[in-house]
Scaffold this motif. Structure first.
Motif, PDB file in Angstrom:
ATOM      1  N   HIS A   1      -2.539  -4.988  15.907  1.00 56.08           N
ATOM      2  CA  HIS A   1      -2.269  -3.964  14.895  1.00 56.08           C
ATOM      3  C   HIS A   1      -2.289  -2.592  15.572  1.00 56.08           C
ATOM      4  O   HIS A   1      -3.266  -1.846  15.472  1.00 56.08           O
ATOM      5  CB  HIS A   1      -3.355  -4.067  13.813  1.00 56.08           C
TER       6      HIS A   1
ATOM      7  N   GLU B   1      -1.219   0.218  14.964  1.00 53.68           N
ATOM      8  CA  GLU B   1      -1.424   1.396  14.122  1.00 53.68           C
ATOM      9  C   GLU B   1      -2.839   1.470  13.565  1.00 53.68           C
ATOM     10  O   GLU B   1      -3.128   2.329  12.713  1.00 53.68           O
ATOM     11  CB  GLU B   1      -0.431   1.369  12.954  1.00 53.68           C
ATOM     12  N   ALA B   2      -3.746   0.608  14.031  1.00 56.14           N
ATOM     13  CA  ALA B   2      -5.077   0.511  13.432  1.00 56.14           C
ATOM     14  C   ALA B   2      -5.823   1.835  13.434  1.00 56.14           C
ATOM     15  O   ALA B   2      -6.375   2.259  12.406  1.00 56.14           O
ATOM     16  CB  ALA B   2      -5.901  -0.556  14.152  1.00 56.14           C
TER      17      ALA B   2
ATOM     18  N   TYR C   1     -10.828   2.370  12.031  1.00 54.21           N
ATOM     19  CA  TYR C   1      -9.718   1.451  12.317  1.00 54.21           C
ATOM     20  C   TYR C   1      -9.385   0.661  11.066  1.00 54.21           C
ATOM     21  O   TYR C   1     -10.262   0.134  10.382  1.00 54.21           O
ATOM     22  CB  TYR C   1     -10.099   0.500  13.458  1.00 54.21           C
ATOM     23  N   ASP C   2      -8.105   0.562  10.791  1.00 56.86           N
ATOM     24  CA  ASP C   2      -7.613  -0.179   9.640  1.00 56.86           C
ATOM     25  C   ASP C   2      -7.590  -1.674   9.950  1.00 56.86           C
ATOM     26  O   ASP C   2      -7.172  -2.090  11.034  1.00 56.86           O
ATOM     27  CB  ASP C   2      -6.193   0.296   9.308  1.00 56.86           C
TER      28      ASP C   2
ATOM     29  N   LYS D   1      -4.120  -9.456   8.727  1.00 55.69           N
ATOM     30  CA  LYS D   1      -4.419  -9.498  10.159  1.00 55.69           C
ATOM     31  C   LYS D   1      -5.722 -10.230  10.465  1.00 55.69           C
ATOM     32  O   LYS D   1      -6.009 -10.524  11.620  1.00 55.69           O
ATOM     33  CB  LYS D   1      -4.519  -8.071  10.723  1.00 55.69           C
TER      34      LYS D   1
END
Length: 250
Positions: free
Chosen positions: A38, A40-41, A64-65, A70
């Motif tokens: 991921h 773009e986290a 962090y997303d 995921k």
């Protein structure tokens, strides 16, 4: 009345601690796997903090997303990697128990916030569930396990308390450099930093009911910060303002 305290206190009962370098390595492996799946986290994690109004300028990435879609792939990646045992010891992976399979300490959708040491290394994580609703079976926050190695003994220190050179540009207000706020949680610490205050969020209840039991070990979460705290002019402990019993207990 103040209870009498024996002249010699018994040793505090502590959970065996995981070596700090190993703990940092486990967190690095976990983050590397997340960002690989991921990319773009970190960007999306920061965006969440911006929406909440608690991203201090100049702060290094600390959020962090982790979306729900995921989680399965992240689990598969770290559970079959060479660092599986390390992640189990750090509490980033939960061992199979009570009929449950091997699993992560958290699940999506959530925002992971990293607790750092004085050198700016992520040492543990707390996950804020983005789908939380009052009355849910699990709480708003999911913590990295500390039973197996004391992983969460690091509070949300925010390296801003130490300001290691080269890692971040954030600076406290000039009249607050020798002051620190001790607050309940990660979001509280970030909000304080936005107002120019160095802050430490414990993210955990500190229990010390009696010298006769070992619950005072929880207070050792402040241990990494004690040398710094001793150099400060003022340390303020801020009460939490959550409504109901939660605010009173925390």
């Amino acid at each position: 009345p103040i209870p009498e305290v024996p002249p010699e206190l018994p040793p505090v009962l502590e959970v065996p601690k995981m070596p700090l370098d190993a703990q940092a390595e486990a967190c690095a492996v976990f983050l590397s796997a997340l960002v690989d799946l991921h990319p773009e986290a970190a960007k999306l994690g920061d965006a969440y903090l911006v929406r909440r109004g608690v991203l201090p300028r100049g702060l290094m990435p600390c959020a962090y997303d982790l979306p729900a879609n995921k989680v399965g792939r992240l689990l598969d990646k770290v559970a079959h990697g060479s660092a599986k045992d390390l992640l189990l010891q750090a509490g980033l992976l939960r061992p199979p128990e009570q009929g449950k399979p091997l699993r992560l300490f958290c699940w999506g959708p959530c925002c992971l916030m990293a607790h750092h040491d004085a050198a700016g290394r992520p040492m543990s994580f707390i996950a804020r569930r983005l789908d939380f609703k009052p009355g849910a079976t699990f709480g708003k926050y999911l913590q990295q396990g500390y039973e197996d190695g004391g992983a969460t003994r690091h509070p949300f220190g925010l390296p801003m308390l130490y300001r290691p050179p080269g890692l971040l540009e954030w600076k406290p207000d000039a009249d607050k450099e020798d002051v620190v706020l001790v607050v309940e949680g990660s979001m509280d610490a970030l909000a304080a930093a936005c107002l120019g205050w160095p802050a430490v969020g414990l993210s955990k209840i500190l229990e010390a009911r009696s010298w006769k039991d070992g619950t005072g070990a929880d207070a050792m979460m402040l241990e990494p910060h004690l040398p710094k705290l001793r150099t400060l002019r003022h340390v303020y402990v801020m009460p939490d303002n959550d409504p109901g019993d939660a605010g009173a207990e925390h």
